[in-house]
Design an enzyme around this catalytic site. Sequence first.
Site, PDB file in Angstrom:
ATOM      1  N   ASP A  93       0.856  -1.199   0.000  1.00 12.63           N
ATOM      2  CA  ASP A  93       0.000   0.000   0.000  1.00 12.63           C
ATOM      3  C   ASP A  93       0.889   1.245   0.000  1.00 12.63           C
ATOM      4  OD1 ASP A  93      -3.167   0.408   0.402  1.00 12.63           O
ATOM      5  OD2 ASP A  93      -2.110   2.034   1.395  1.00 12.63           O
ATOM      6  N   TYR A 109      -3.004  11.165   0.201  1.00 12.22           N
ATOM      7  CA  TYR A 109      -3.465  11.043  -1.186  1.00 12.22           C
ATOM      8  C   TYR A 109      -3.328  12.370  -1.901  1.00 12.22           C
ATOM      9  CZ  TYR A 109      -5.379   6.501   0.137  1.00 12.22           C
ATOM     10  OH  TYR A 109      -5.509   5.218   0.570  1.00 12.22           O
ATOM     11  N   HIS A 145      -4.326  -8.049   0.309  1.00 13.27           N
ATOM     12  CA  HIS A 145      -3.741  -6.710   0.384  1.00 13.27           C
ATOM     13  C   HIS A 145      -3.051  -6.462   1.724  1.00 13.27           C
ATOM     14  CE1 HIS A 145      -3.263  -2.548  -0.762  1.00 13.27           C
ATOM     15  NE2 HIS A 145      -3.756  -2.170   0.402  1.00 13.27           N
TER      16      HIS A 145
END
Lengths: 396, 461
Positions: B234, B372, B430
Amino acid sequence: MNVPEAELTELRRRVKATRWPQREPVTDQSQGVQLATIQELARYWATDYDWRKCEAKLNALPQFMTEIDGLDIHFIHVRSKHDDALPLIVTHGWPGSVIEQLKIVDPLTNPTAHGANPSDAFHLVIPSLPGYGFSGKPATTGWSPDRIARAWVELMKRLGYTRFAAQGGDWGAMVTDVMGTQAPPELLGIHVNWPFTVPPDIDKAVQTGNPLPSDLSADERRACEQLDFFYKHGVGYALEMASRPQTLYGIEDSPVGLAAWLLDHDARSYALIARVFGGQTEGLTRDDIVDNITLYWLTRTAVSSGRIYWENKFAFFAPKHVAIPVAVSAFPDEVLQTPRSWAERAYPKLIYYNKLDKGGHFAAWEQPQLFSGEVRAGFRPLRGAQGQQESQRTVH
Amino acid sequence: MSASPSMPGRRSSGARPVTASALGALLLAGVGCTRMVSAADGDASAAPGVGNPMSTGLEIRPFHVHVPDAALVDLRRRIAATRWPDRETVTDPSQGAQLAKLQGLVQYWGSGYDWRKAEAKLNALPQFTTNIDGIDVHFIHVRSRHKNALPVIITHGWPGSVLELIKVIGPLTDPTAHGGRAEDAFDVVIPSVPGYGFSGKPTGTGWDPDRIARAWAELMKRLGYNRYVAQGGDWGAPISSAMARQAPAGLLGIHLNLAATVPPEVEAALASGGAAPAGLSENERAVFDALAAYRKAGSSAYFVMMTARPQAVGYGLTDSPAGLAAWILVHPGFAQWTYGDAPGKSPTKDDVLDDITLYWLTNSASSSARLYWENRGRSVTGAAAQKTAEISLPVAITVFPEDVYRPPETWARRAYRNLIYFHEVDRGGHFAAWEQPELFAAELRAAFSPLRASATNVARP
């Protein structure tokens, strides 16, 4: 309409108990709704704001419910005193509601009180979209813009209107444009303040960052820049609701979360909406903004209103081949200001185009007089005997 | 697992004893319970930078988590008062977390769940903070008792935290107790990314993966490590990749479990929604189709939203526990998660609630989303976006089959010129370290073993 006092007390309690994030690390709105702005909104909401005034405004208008296609539809219906008024259905979008349209009711139904001619009068129908405001919330899938468009035709027929026009912005424009493609015989023409005109090749080039055609006009180039900005900085909310609307539990549980989500439609709208909480007096009032947010809160439609994005299968910007007469008003602070050239290409029966010098995404709300003038002018070619002819041919 | 109290290498020498819970109090000040914390936990002025005239700016301070009862009472009160939307209009998770499932989880969160157990798990591990580049960085630091253990810095992502990584600490630091060999041992450093967990929240812009990578190199240097490796999935992957690109002195190589391998022409085809580029192998074509389907399903909408308007997302999540839980669970990494219904399967219901509660108590919904925004929309899996061509250090990759993206080896070899290890394992997704800690640890042992020869001269700090 009469919301129980306990709900208003509970709303104020929640607003006062808001748990805040820390301030954004930037000095502008580039990360979204700024803390100081939303805190000022919250302060006003929890202390000085009075929902009952909004309720009184709504209750002063004739409101009705009727079940269409299994769902309760709420609508305002104001008939003009002028007998030959043109029936018009006006549809709001997200994050709007019928509250966006209240200021145009009198100018459109009672034009002589607003400096216009009796021949410009409308009978006005303003419905709440399914999942919005006082309309029912679909419990199953399928309420896409084309189904809503069919319901609106049924609504107008049920009201006894055998020839009528339609108007919309945002989702209202989508529903109206789709009505145009369905072209029921009763529909004379449409007026949109969110036209669907972006040529698909240009839309794709902007999205992928590929080179644009070299022969764009200045207006076209500006529209491309606006579209590029929206894809880069604004489209997130729409993608989120289009893919995972149910994820937004936070805005059903937090009034301030809801307010922030509704304020942040796009950068220009945010600037126009938020300025009143930054001390500016132009445009929308505090009550305008908070009335609309409170309507979403009290009707518990934060999540249900987002589902239209999930239901929708049409492109947000591409032409849909509307063959009936179309009038377009292009407001400068809209997500993109549609150039005349694109409007002409997208709508073969373009009967009216006007590029305005003020007004944004919520044009009816922000600039009701200007907007009413546009609706009158846009539909003038369709009225009377002349209108019958005009609807048969293209006028530029 | 939680680290056993007898875990070796507890480090406290040279660190000034601090009312550690008061540091927690400072970190929690944004929650609005500073007063209660101060009353309960005493002298907040003992926290760094407040009453420490001897501060050199480089010191490493022990850290202990203690959240005031008032914050937990407030959380339970808010959970009980949750105002729910109506049910989704579909019978599957395609519109987001389903009402009945989320209600079940949140109800348990407000009644049966016990945060103090998570706190005890964290406090059983040696935790520290140190100020780097103006930000207090929280980290777990567990040294192996084995000589020549290889230091590794492991970085979490969103919506993870150090909590998704603590199950690998035992297998990595104490391999002989987990089927490994003494020479496979690691010293483990697990920092909280700025804006996440108990690390500070940036008050200015600029904390992008590159800057975090530089801070991590400084952290390892400050811990005295002059030969080490880095690992991440990630956000931990771009951060670890940036470290490899920057190649700070001492970094031997990196291991990724979400590698930036999508070739530029494939990225372009995906972005335009066009057809697959010509010449793909059967396997590459299958991966292309999966990526296209992922986009079409809107699985990256949360990514786009937080990139564009992190602050707009944050208000509802900061004010609503259920809203925060639902937003965290929208991550595609949780797509296969069954809300803890499968007994013994990691992460458990408590594991996931530990993570969500950490976000809640540290008020990190907005601050974590800002990473982000700082990233400016760069693809995390695109080779060009992550500038993998500039990496010459050794890179190892493990592909976990249920992750959001399963790169073919051909693309990995194109992206990283010095690929020393590529292995697709048979299980895990994940959150690999969380889901399959033993397998994850075994992968790190295998991947980094070629680099150990050059690491034998590790100077013990």
